[in-house]
Scaffold this active site. Sequence first.
Site, mmCIF file in Angstrom:
data_model
loop_
_atom_site.group_PDB
_atom_site.id
_atom_site.type_symbol
_atom_site.label_atom_id
_atom_site.label_comp_id
_atom_site.label_asym_id
_atom_site.label_seq_id
_atom_site.Cartn_x
_atom_site.Cartn_y
_atom_site.Cartn_z
ATOM 1 N N GLU A 264 -5.785 10.969 0.099
ATOM 2 C CA GLU A 264 -5.338 9.970 -0.876
ATOM 3 C C GLU A 264 -6.505 9.076 -1.239
ATOM 4 O OE1 GLU A 264 -2.067 7.546 0.457
ATOM 5 O OE2 GLU A 264 -1.007 9.231 1.308
ATOM 6 N N GLU A 314 6.091 4.793 -8.713
ATOM 7 C CA GLU A 314 7.339 4.989 -7.969
ATOM 8 C C GLU A 314 7.994 3.639 -7.748
ATOM 9 O OE1 GLU A 314 6.711 8.042 -4.643
ATOM 10 O OE2 GLU A 314 4.689 7.461 -5.202
ATOM 11 N N LYS A 317 9.497 2.331 -3.978
ATOM 12 C CA LYS A 317 8.709 2.296 -2.748
ATOM 13 C C LYS A 317 8.802 0.916 -2.108
ATOM 14 C CE LYS A 317 4.820 4.338 -2.097
ATOM 15 N NZ LYS A 317 3.364 4.635 -2.216
ATOM 16 N N GLU A 325 2.229 -1.732 -4.689
ATOM 17 C CA GLU A 325 2.637 -0.453 -4.099
ATOM 18 C C GLU A 325 3.406 0.452 -5.068
ATOM 19 O OE1 GLU A 325 1.419 0.685 -1.670
ATOM 20 O OE2 GLU A 325 2.716 2.321 -1.067
#
Length: 491
Positions: A264, A314, A317, A325
């Site tokens: 990542e 997203e 999250k 985030e």
Amino acid sequence: MVCLQYVLMTIVFLLGENLVADGFACNWGLQASHPLPPDIVVKLMKDNGFDKVKLFEADPDAMEALGKSGIQVMVGIPNDMLAGIASSVRVAEQWVERNVSHYLSNLGVDIRYVAVGNEPFLKTYNNKFTQITFPALQNIQAALIKAGLGRDVKATVPLNADVYQSDSGAPSGGNFRPDIHALMLSIVKFLSDNAAPLTINIYPFLSLYADSHFPLEFAFFDGGAAPIVDGPATYTNVFDANYDTLISALEKNGYPNLPVIVGEIGWPTDGDTNANPRLARRFNQGLIARINGGRGTPKRPTLPDIYMFSLLDEDIKSIDPGNFERHWGVFSFDGAVKYPLDLGRGRNLTAAKGVRYLARQWCVMAPDADLADPSLGPSLSTACTYADCTSLGFGSSCGQLDARGNASYAFNMYYQTVNQQKGACERFGKLSVITRIDPGYHGGSCRYVIMIDAGKHEVAKKPRTSAAAGVVAGFVAAAAVMMVVVELVSG
Ligand SMILES: *[C@@H]1O[C@H](CO)[C@@H](O)[C@H](O)[C@H]1NC(C)=O
Ligand SMILES: *[C@@H]1O[C@H](CO)[C@@H](O)[C@H](O)[C@H]1NC(C)=O
Ligand SMILES: *[C@@H]1O[C@H](CO)[C@@H](O)[C@H](O)[C@H]1NC(C)=O
């Protein structure tokens, strides 16, 4: 002599050509209230040259869509499954049968790696997974061999960069964290014996987020930072310094050639003053140039496979690590382009195609509603409990809104998240009203979204709590305050 030199140069040139990556790799996370249909996501990846993807779990719909796509897959096992797999060979075998063999042979999913757990040794997990990760890795590896996949599918463990540190402060002083040193050596030996790679997540953004003294320029690849000299090596960015700290740790412990994957790396676009499209573009454009050029670090001349985090935003999250985030995507939740990227070879980043949206209507604060209405506070808090309001914070894309714009944003997020359900906007009584005029904050970057039509009209679920999102917190907590470089720079 001249001739030999020419031959050598030609060889180097040809090798160099071969080293140029053919494609990009990304993470595909599924913690969204309205995930894009998997076939649209797979098309999006292909359109943009992504030929490798990492999934955090073997989601059946995602796996199915990846079948015969030509995209190579790293499929993850969530941390909460590690205990079962660690304690039972049979459980590991069933996982491999169902989530590897089945997809490989029946659906043509090109699975290359199994990611056992996700950053299981993060300090924030308080050793919850410390004892079970290695046995789980061993059981999955054994199950892969038993299934006849030992050569084609490799088991690895994506780890946060906080599993290593530097004793001297410089990359050359790299070694594994003392509390897990012996465990890391066992894992590294096991990976080496099985010709499997070590997977590490590296987050320059989080280095910056965690330390206000971190030199901003050092986070980027475009050479604006003052170089840091470490013996024969010179570093101009934290990625290279961090990666070489790991390589030093491997060298020091007898595994100088163990293959490494960067699991990542990325930059968020919202939810913090340094999380914005301008800096995300700068970071990812630099990263892409590096990937296209294939140039490695001072210690490893060949660049590893690098999985960008993340493909899409997203919105459910956990925000324990921070509001940013939910905004790691190179693309918005709907596959829209957030900022232009030059992908090389004349290609630009292109948006998802064929996305279906709900009707063009928004729920906003009623023009005649009173800002002093005592029900406003509770209404906003309800809206933001069910929907994502992380763009409203200080320094975020909608942080400049006035009180009305702010309330409208929250009401609309709620309305969209519950699929513009009948009665949803009325939930806030006289405070809110439906409009067909885009309330967009003109001149700013704040976006009043229209949600994807997910073809469902039930009430949205509450966002996941921190407990359920433990796995998720993991991706972030690469929070790893890159101690190394911080020290290196300040000392
Ligand atoms: C396969 O993976 C999915 C997604 O993580 C999980 O829910 C399921 O239990 C796994 N199947 C087996 C047999 O372990
Ligand atoms: C890519 O985008 C740039 C602007 O950001 C534009 O000048 C260029 O023509 C585009 N190239 C292609 C192939 O679309
Ligand atoms: C904006 O909305 C958020 C979320 O409901 C709230 O916490 C904040 O106080 C509001 N800010 C303003 C300026 O109204």
